[in-house]
Design a protein around this motif. Structure first.
Motif, PDB file in Angstrom:
ATOM      1  N   VAL A 403       0.682  -1.039   0.174  1.00  0.00           N
ATOM      2  CA  VAL A 403      -0.460  -0.402  -0.062  1.00  0.00           C
ATOM      3  C   VAL A 403       1.242   0.937  -0.230  1.00  0.00           C
ATOM      4  O   VAL A 403       1.633   1.497   0.758  1.00  0.00           O
ATOM      5  N   THR A 404       0.758   2.542  -0.821  1.00  0.00           N
ATOM      6  CA  THR A 404       1.454   3.024  -1.244  1.00  0.00           C
ATOM      7  C   THR A 404       0.744   4.552  -0.502  1.00  0.00           C
ATOM      8  O   THR A 404      -0.234   4.289   0.068  1.00  0.00           O
ATOM      9  N   ASP A 405       1.999   5.592   0.051  1.00  0.00           N
ATOM     10  CA  ASP A 405       1.355   6.933   1.156  1.00  0.00           C
ATOM     11  C   ASP A 405      -0.188   7.680  -0.167  1.00  0.00           C
ATOM     12  O   ASP A 405      -0.946   8.052   0.570  1.00  0.00           O
ATOM     13  N   ILE A 406       0.019   6.901  -1.021  1.00  0.00           N
ATOM     14  CA  ILE A 406      -1.242   8.207  -2.257  1.00  0.00           C
ATOM     15  C   ILE A 406      -2.250   7.092  -1.773  1.00  0.00           C
ATOM     16  O   ILE A 406      -3.409   7.362  -2.671  1.00  0.00           O
ATOM     17  N   GLY A 407      -2.090   5.552  -2.582  1.00  0.00           N
ATOM     18  CA  GLY A 407      -3.593   4.911  -1.586  1.00  0.00           C
ATOM     19  C   GLY A 407      -3.441   3.770  -2.970  1.00  0.00           C
ATOM     20  O   GLY A 407      -2.319   3.365  -3.731  1.00  0.00           O
ATOM     21  N   VAL A 408      -4.111   3.171  -3.377  1.00  0.00           N
ATOM     22  CA  VAL A 408      -4.492   1.687  -4.611  1.00  0.00           C
ATOM     23  C   VAL A 408      -5.277   2.412  -5.432  1.00  0.00           C
ATOM     24  O   VAL A 408      -5.941   3.326  -5.937  1.00  0.00           O
ATOM     25  N   ARG A 409      -5.265   2.187  -6.862  1.00  0.00           N
ATOM     26  CA  ARG A 409      -5.343   2.127  -7.766  1.00  0.00           C
ATOM     27  C   ARG A 409      -6.969   0.948  -8.621  1.00  0.00           C
ATOM     28  O   ARG A 409      -6.219  -0.274  -8.444  1.00  0.00           O
ATOM     29  N   CYS A 410      -7.328   0.886  -8.973  1.00  0.00           N
ATOM     30  CA  CYS A 410      -8.663   0.246  -8.841  1.00  0.00           C
ATOM     31  C   CYS A 410      -9.704   0.303  -9.751  1.00  0.00           C
ATOM     32  O   CYS A 410      -9.273   1.772  -9.961  1.00  0.00           O
ATOM     33  N   ARG A 411     -10.283  -0.193 -10.653  1.00  0.00           N
ATOM     34  CA  ARG A 411     -11.411  -0.393 -11.258  1.00  0.00           C
ATOM     35  C   ARG A 411     -12.139  -1.492 -10.537  1.00  0.00           C
ATOM     36  O   ARG A 411     -12.073  -2.079  -9.857  1.00  0.00           O
ATOM     37  N   HIS A 412     -13.660  -0.993 -11.127  1.00  0.00           N
ATOM     38  CA  HIS A 412     -14.359  -1.304 -10.609  1.00  0.00           C
ATOM     39  C   HIS A 412     -15.927  -2.155 -11.371  1.00  0.00           C
ATOM     40  O   HIS A 412     -16.444  -1.070 -12.058  1.00  0.00           O
ATOM     41  N   VAL A 503     -18.930  -7.272  -3.231  1.00  0.00           N
ATOM     42  CA  VAL A 503     -18.299  -6.389  -1.933  1.00  0.00           C
ATOM     43  C   VAL A 503     -20.173  -5.812  -1.830  1.00  0.00           C
ATOM     44  O   VAL A 503     -19.746  -4.769  -3.122  1.00  0.00           O
ATOM     45  N   HIS A 504     -20.277  -5.199  -1.047  1.00  0.00           N
ATOM     46  CA  HIS A 504     -21.820  -5.001  -0.355  1.00  0.00           C
ATOM     47  C   HIS A 504     -21.364  -3.152  -0.261  1.00  0.00           C
ATOM     48  O   HIS A 504     -20.680  -2.690   1.190  1.00  0.00           O
ATOM     49  N   THR A 505     -21.587  -1.840  -0.418  1.00  0.00           N
ATOM     50  CA  THR A 505     -21.710  -0.262  -0.325  1.00  0.00           C
ATOM     51  C   THR A 505     -23.271   0.114   0.026  1.00  0.00           C
ATOM     52  O   THR A 505     -24.540  -0.463  -0.803  1.00  0.00           O
ATOM     53  N   LYS A 506     -22.732   1.324   0.605  1.00  0.00           N
ATOM     54  CA  LYS A 506     -24.513   1.941   0.244  1.00  0.00           C
ATOM     55  C   LYS A 506     -24.258   2.601  -1.320  1.00  0.00           C
ATOM     56  O   LYS A 506     -25.691   2.801  -1.834  1.00  0.00           O
ATOM     57  N   LEU A 507     -23.403   2.580  -2.285  1.00  0.00           N
ATOM     58  CA  LEU A 507     -23.785   2.313  -3.380  1.00  0.00           C
ATOM     59  C   LEU A 507     -24.216   1.661  -3.811  1.00  0.00           C
ATOM     60  O   LEU A 507     -24.720   1.688  -5.630  1.00  0.00           O
ATOM     61  N   GLY A 508     -23.993  -0.074  -3.404  1.00  0.00           N
ATOM     62  CA  GLY A 508     -25.039  -1.107  -4.396  1.00  0.00           C
ATOM     63  C   GLY A 508     -23.839  -2.285  -4.256  1.00  0.00           C
ATOM     64  O   GLY A 508     -23.012  -1.949  -2.830  1.00  0.00           O
ATOM     65  N   ILE A 509     -23.943  -3.159  -5.232  1.00  0.00           N
ATOM     66  CA  ILE A 509     -22.644  -4.151  -5.156  1.00  0.00           C
ATOM     67  C   ILE A 509     -21.731  -4.371  -6.180  1.00  0.00           C
ATOM     68  O   ILE A 509     -21.968  -4.079  -7.468  1.00  0.00           O
ATOM     69  N   HIS A 510     -20.052  -4.193  -5.689  1.00  0.00           N
ATOM     70  CA  HIS A 510     -19.276  -3.986  -6.615  1.00  0.00           C
ATOM     71  C   HIS A 510     -18.064  -4.740  -6.525  1.00  0.00           C
ATOM     72  O   HIS A 510     -17.877  -6.572  -5.638  1.00  0.00           O
ATOM     73  N   ILE A 511     -17.898  -5.608  -8.276  1.00  0.00           N
ATOM     74  CA  ILE A 511     -16.355  -6.479  -8.511  1.00  0.00           C
ATOM     75  C   ILE A 511     -15.059  -5.527  -8.394  1.00  0.00           C
ATOM     76  O   ILE A 511     -15.088  -4.750  -9.199  1.00  0.00           O
ATOM     77  N   ILE A 512     -14.443  -5.391  -6.853  1.00  0.00           N
ATOM     78  CA  ILE A 512     -13.929  -4.732  -7.860  1.00  0.00           C
ATOM     79  C   ILE A 512     -12.383  -5.605  -8.042  1.00  0.00           C
ATOM     80  O   ILE A 512     -11.349  -6.411  -7.247  1.00  0.00           O
ATOM     81  N   GLN A 513     -11.278  -4.367  -8.590  1.00  0.00           N
ATOM     82  CA  GLN A 513      -9.800  -5.278  -9.071  1.00  0.00           C
ATOM     83  C   GLN A 513      -9.045  -4.115  -9.199  1.00  0.00           C
ATOM     84  O   GLN A 513      -8.569  -2.599  -9.856  1.00  0.00           O
ATOM     85  N   ARG A 514      -7.573  -4.718  -8.133  1.00  0.00           N
ATOM     86  CA  ARG A 514      -6.677  -3.471  -7.784  1.00  0.00           C
ATOM     87  C   ARG A 514      -5.518  -3.275  -9.533  1.00  0.00           C
ATOM     88  O   ARG A 514      -5.554  -5.002  -9.403  1.00  0.00           O
ATOM     89  N   MET A 515      -5.579  -2.025  -9.808  1.00  0.00           N
ATOM     90  CA  MET A 515      -4.225  -2.041 -10.914  1.00  0.00           C
ATOM     91  C   MET A 515      -3.025  -1.836 -10.281  1.00  0.00           C
ATOM     92  O   MET A 515      -2.226  -1.942 -11.113  1.00  0.00           O
ATOM     93  N   ALA A 516      -2.971  -1.112  -8.790  1.00  0.00           N
ATOM     94  CA  ALA A 516      -1.898  -0.697  -8.300  1.00  0.00           C
ATOM     95  C   ALA A 516      -1.559  -0.174  -7.091  1.00  0.00           C
ATOM     96  O   ALA A 516      -2.999   0.303  -7.195  1.00  0.00           O
TER      97      ALA A 516
END
Length: 516
Positions: A403-412, A503-516
């Motif tokens: 985990v870097t200081d600037i976070g992680v990059r994702c698409r979903h 993954v359930h959140t208040k936005l809906g249901i996600h499938i997440i892939q981490r890119m970096a």
């Protein structure tokens, strides 16, 4: 300067006083936490003092010369050996034990679970579930502290039948009492005895009417141990990752394997991935489950005598510390195992560590009219964090899972359902949560079969505006606090190029892939 402190800052020393007050409050919270820990330790030491065979209360002389017995904890003490023993009623032998054990907390694996149930047509045929992710915290609240148990400690259980509601209210209490009976490092025999004893206590407490039968299954996690039990019309399936020497391919360096119809050289095995190379070509990372299916161990429960409300009680205990590999367990009530066991060696084997998708997919295979319940649980690897203390973030090497200081990059991929909060003027979809999960499960399987499918699947089903971007579904760099906590927890725990569970959140249901 903190927002809203302008009036205080205008006075000399005002801002400094606010900072000092905040520091004082933090120190007060820390001191309160230390006092609570000291109080728990004091109570534990008092309980251990009771185990002194001479000065402790409740100790009595045993019929065997040189032995003393402690009825509350069912411990024996041999004076000649100066050693404690636990009596295994099943094996009918005395097992050496250490009641002065200090709780351990491994940092390799952590418990996880997902449970689903479907109502039947019969109102008396009920299915319910009780999930206790922190059994020590629950025991403290119920005044049944079990601080001596190895952590993390969790209990996940499902019940089916007319007695299910009553069983769901009582079983965790009965199990806590059994676990509290011995201040000890629980061996496999002791854990099996405690689990079986709690099930027998439940059967006696229910006092069912004639013909009432309870089906139940549960998973108890203590540190790196996993206890799985069932009774009645329940089934248990254990999924282990393919281990070297037992798979059909050669996992050692220098071995070969057929991948996509072509022979590849096995360069390195990094569970759950394998590094392959074809000739002098580039190295390719492949999911280990695509090369060899997981080992599926189907446990047949002996039904036992027809009498009794909980026939066929069975308990097994697994130690998951030896190879440090994740283990998943499926516990079902009211579902024919033959309907899904074959798929576990195929497509469902890809989601064996994505417990919510796994449990939901198994429940889909239930076509019966009666109620059913599915529990997927297991010990899964904890993420390894990189604190970046040694080098600046820009100079640190890219490490999978770091985990870097600037976070992680994702698409979903995002899909909403009828319970999703919508903005004014927007209408929620008519899909239920279960219908939405069913669509996303098939999407997740397509992505896991080939990560290149992510773009087409995202364009087809995602309801997020990011699906029209150049990098389809891209959310950019995500920092802590910028997304719902459930999303962040899942994203931060993924390795680079890893794909999440549903993954359930208040936005809906996600499938997440981490890119970096």
């Amino acid at each position: 300067p903190a927002k809203g402190l302008d009036g205080i800052k205008s006075r000399p020393g005002g801002y400094e006083r606010v900072i000092a007050t905040q520091q004082w409050q933090n120190n007060l919270k820390e001191a309160r936490k230390v006092r609570e820990e000291m109080e728990e330790q004091r109570k534990l030491e008092e309980e251990r003092a009771h185990l002194n065979p001479w000065s402790g209360p409740h100790w009595v002389n045993h019929a065997t010369p040189g032995w003393r017995y402690h009825p509350p904890t069912k411990l024996f003490w041999n004076r000649g050996e100066n050693r404690f023993y636990y009596f295994d009623e099943e094996a009918q032998i005395h097992i050496p034990t250490d009641p002065r054990h200090t709780a351990e907390q491994p940092d390799i694996l952590a418990p996880g679970c997902a449970a689903f149930k479907s109502p039947g047509q019969d109102p008396d045929d009920l299915a319910t579930q009780v999930l206790v992710p922190d059994l020590q915290k629950a025991g403290k609240a119920l005044k049944l502290p079990v601080a001596h148990l190895d952590t993390p400690t969790a209990l996940f259980a499902i019940y089916k039948g007319s007695l299910a509601p009553r069983a769901a209210k009582q079983f965790h209490l009965l199990l806590l009492k059994r676990l509290r009976a011995a201040i000890d490092k629980f061996s496999a025999q002791m854990l099996r005895g405690a689990a079986l004893g709690a099930m027998q206590d439940l059967e006696a407490a229910l006092e069912p009417s004639s013909g009432a039968v309870l089906s139940m299954g549960f998973v108890l996690s203590l540190g790196t141990k996993l206890v799985v039990a069932g009774a009645g019309e329940s089934g248990i399936v254990v999924l282990r990752p393919p281990r070297p020497g037992r798979a059909s391919w050669k996992p050692e360096e220098g071995g070969t394997v057929t991948h996509q119809g072509e022979p590849h050289l096995v360069v390195r095995v990094d569970v759950p991935e394998v590094i392959l190379r074809k000739g002098d070509g580039p190295e390719v990372r492949v999911d280990i489950h695509k090369l060899a299916p997981p080992e599926v161990e189907k446990m047949e429960l002996s039904r036992g005598p027809a009498a009794g409300s909980m026939p066929g009680k069975h308990v097994m205990c697994m130690e998951c510390e030896e190879n440090k590999l994740p283990v998943s367990v499926l516990v079902t009530c009211g579902i024919d195992q033959d309907a899904f066991v074959g798929d576990l060696r195929g497509s469902l084997g890809l989601v064996r560590e994505r417990l919510r998708c796994l449990a939901g997919a198994v429940l889909e295979r239930h076509n019966g009219e009666g109620s059913a319940a599915v529990l997927a649980a297991g010990l899964l690897p904890k993420p390894e964090w990189d604190d970046g203390a040694e080098e600046p973030a820009t100079k640190r090497p890219k490490i999978a899972g770091a985990v870097t200081d600037i976070g992680v990059r994702c698409r979903h991929i995002l899909m909403r359902h009828d319970k999703t909060p919508m903005a004014p003027g927007e209408k929620a979809p008519a899909r239920t949560i279960m219908d939405t999960e069913q669509v996303l499960r098939s999407c997740l399987l397509k992505v896991l079969e080939d990560h290149n499918n992510f773009r087409s699947v995202c364009r087809e089903v995602s309801e997020c505006g990011s699906k029209s971007k150049g990098m389809v579904g891209d959310l950019g760099w995500i920092t802590k606090g910028s997304m719902p906590k459930e999303f962040e927890d899942a994203a931060w725990a993924l390795p680079v190029l890893g794909v999440s569970d549903l993954v359930h959140t208040k936005l809906g249901i996600h499938i997440i892939q981490r890119m970096a």
